[in-house]
Design a protein around this motif. Structure first.
Motif, PDB file in Angstrom:
ATOM      1  N   ILE A   1       0.829  -1.204   0.000  1.00  0.00           N
ATOM      2  CA  ILE A   1       0.000   0.000   0.000  1.00  0.00           C
ATOM      3  C   ILE A   1       0.866   1.258   0.000  1.00  0.00           C
ATOM      4  N   ARG A   2       1.947   1.242   0.748  1.00  0.00           N
ATOM      5  CA  ARG A   2       2.872   2.382   0.721  1.00  0.00           C
ATOM      6  C   ARG A   2       3.394   2.625  -0.695  1.00  0.00           C
ATOM      7  N   SER A   3       3.764   1.537  -1.371  1.00  0.00           N
ATOM      8  CA  SER A   3       4.284   1.656  -2.730  1.00  0.00           C
ATOM      9  C   SER A   3       3.223   2.194  -3.689  1.00  0.00           C
ATOM     10  N   LEU A   4       2.001   1.728  -3.541  1.00  0.00           N
ATOM     11  CA  LEU A   4       0.911   2.182  -4.407  1.00  0.00           C
ATOM     12  C   LEU A   4       0.606   3.660  -4.174  1.00  0.00           C
ATOM     13  N   ILE A   5       0.619   4.076  -2.926  1.00  0.00           N
ATOM     14  CA  ILE A   5       0.371   5.494  -2.609  1.00  0.00           C
ATOM     15  C   ILE A   5       1.472   6.359  -3.215  1.00  0.00           C
ATOM     16  N   SER A   6       2.703   5.937  -3.051  1.00  0.00           N
ATOM     17  CA  SER A   6       3.834   6.688  -3.595  1.00  0.00           C
ATOM     18  C   SER A   6       3.730   6.803  -5.112  1.00  0.00           C
ATOM     19  N   ASP A   7       3.339   5.704  -5.749  1.00  0.00           N
ATOM     20  CA  ASP A   7       3.227   5.691  -7.207  1.00  0.00           C
ATOM     21  C   ASP A   7       2.118   6.625  -7.685  1.00  0.00           C
ATOM     22  N   LYS A   8       0.973   6.611  -7.018  1.00  0.00           N
ATOM     23  CA  LYS A   8      -0.167   7.407  -7.480  1.00  0.00           C
ATOM     24  C   LYS A   8      -0.027   8.884  -7.134  1.00  0.00           C
ATOM     25  N   THR A   9       0.590   9.192  -6.009  1.00  0.00           N
ATOM     26  CA  THR A   9       0.720  10.596  -5.596  1.00  0.00           C
ATOM     27  C   THR A   9       1.993  11.251  -6.112  1.00  0.00           C
ATOM     28  N   GLY A  10       2.992  10.439  -6.446  1.00  0.00           N
ATOM     29  CA  GLY A  10       4.286  10.992  -6.824  1.00  0.00           C
ATOM     30  C   GLY A  10       5.100  11.446  -5.627  1.00  0.00           C
ATOM     31  N   LEU A  11       4.734  10.982  -4.457  1.00  0.00           N
ATOM     32  CA  LEU A  11       5.411  11.393  -3.221  1.00  0.00           C
ATOM     33  C   LEU A  11       6.204  10.240  -2.634  1.00  0.00           C
ATOM     34  N   SER A  12       7.304  10.573  -1.991  1.00  0.00           N
ATOM     35  CA  SER A  12       8.156   9.574  -1.364  1.00  0.00           C
ATOM     36  C   SER A  12       8.551  10.056   0.026  1.00  0.00           C
ATOM     37  N   LEU A  13       8.801   9.109   0.928  1.00  0.00           N
ATOM     38  CA  LEU A  13       9.250   9.489   2.271  1.00  0.00           C
ATOM     39  C   LEU A  13      10.741   9.807   2.304  1.00  0.00           C
TER      40      LEU A  13
END
Length: 328
Positions: free
Chosen positions: A52-64
């Protein structure tokens, strides 16, 4: 204007039960249905967390992790990083305990059988329609009148629960029954008791509600703490003081899209819960039409511009949204 801060400024106080006897009773009833509930929640969290973290990063373009130019010296060690921890705990929102405290023990007991009663009524109607066929092979002594009486009995109990209004009150509570995000602690919390309660209320799996809670709360974390490709974050005060429809809107939008694209069974649960929730949890449904093309990319651009331009007001946010839709 209600903001994320005004709604959750006393995060912990929102979730400490104000009626310990009632909460203990809820716990006993829910655990009675599933004594390993907390373990199931923890197992589902471990199973889906990284994906889910990876999917969120992919869709939002955001990374921690803030991206650094490839030619920068010691880029890996100088990169700025954020972190979001996840806790599984037994917190129960006051909003939930306040609703339940208004009803007596028998109503609560029947409430947790509401979905199974609905399923039983459906099955009994089917059995009644096939009674003449099935009795020839089953040697049953149950008559059509017996089935009709049982249907009438269960239908009466189901209607009694609906007439109290408790179903509508509970379904209006929103995702904060099953999880929460604490910006001060940079922490997502999954409420295993609320997840178990929701599973019984809606008659869907524990895993479905973990996926919804985990996605929704992690989107809060990523939009709050994540870096865009240029290393920009959402200014902490801007996140906290943005209109609640912006902050919850992005959390709901990306939860819906991720469930739809990668967890279709869970998407059914999300869509069933959505119409009953308060406006901040469903305002995002007005952002795009059902047939809108490239809505994920449009949403990503709107998210980044909202963060980078310090847009707090919902009306200004909607202007950015319309501009993005026209210029895409």
């Amino acid at each position: 204007m209600e903001t994320f801060y005004s709604k959750y400024k006393k995060f912990d106080e929102q979730y400490y039960p104000n009626n310990s006897n009632r909460i203990n009773q809820i716990e006993n009833i829910v655990i009675g249905f599933n004594k390993d509930l907390k373990k199931h929640v923890e197992k589902a969290k471990e199973k889906h967390n990284l994906r889910i973290r990876s999917l969120i990063s992919d869709k939002t373009g955001l990374s921690l992790t803030a991206r650094r130019p490839e030619n920068s010296i010691d880029a890996e060690n100088t990169a700025e990083k954020s972190s979001i921890t996840i806790w599984v705990n037994a917190k129960v929102p006051k909003s939930l305990s306040d609703v339940l405290a208004k009803y007596d023990d028998q109503v609560l007991d029947l409430l947790l059988h509401y979905s199974s009663m609905k399923s039983s009524i459906t099955e009994l109607h089917y059995q009644l329609s096939k009674h003449n066929d099935f009795r020839k092979i089953s040697n049953t002594t149950v008559t059509e009148t017996d089935l009709k009486n049982t249907i009438q009995y269960l239908t009466g109990l189901k209607q009694m629960i609906e007439d109290t209004g408790i179903i509508d009150e509970l379904r209006a509570l929103g995702p904060d029954v099953i999880g929460g995000y604490s910006p001060n602690n940079k922490r997502v919390e999954l409420f295993w008791l609320g997840i178990g309660f929701s599973s019984l209320l809606y008659n869907y799996t524990i895993e479905d509600f973990v996926i919804i809670a985990l996605t929704h709360e992690l989107v809060h974390g990523y939009t709050h703490l994540g870096f865009d490709k240029d290393g920009n974050m959402w200014k902490p005060n801007d996140f906290l003081h943005s209109d609640i429809n912006i902050v919850e809107g992005f959390a709901q939008f990306y939860t819906q899209q991720i469930c739809k694209d990668y967890y279709p069974a869970t998407a059914i649960v999300f869509e069933e819960m959505l119409p009953h929730q308060s406006y901040e949890y469903k305002s995002f449904t007005t952002w795009f039409s059902e047939s809108e093309s490239n809505k994920n990319e449009k949403a990503r651009r709107v998210l980044l511009k909202t963060r980078n331009s310090s847009v707090l007001d919902y009306s200004k946010f909607l202007l950015i949204l319309e501009q993005a839709k026209k210029s895409f």
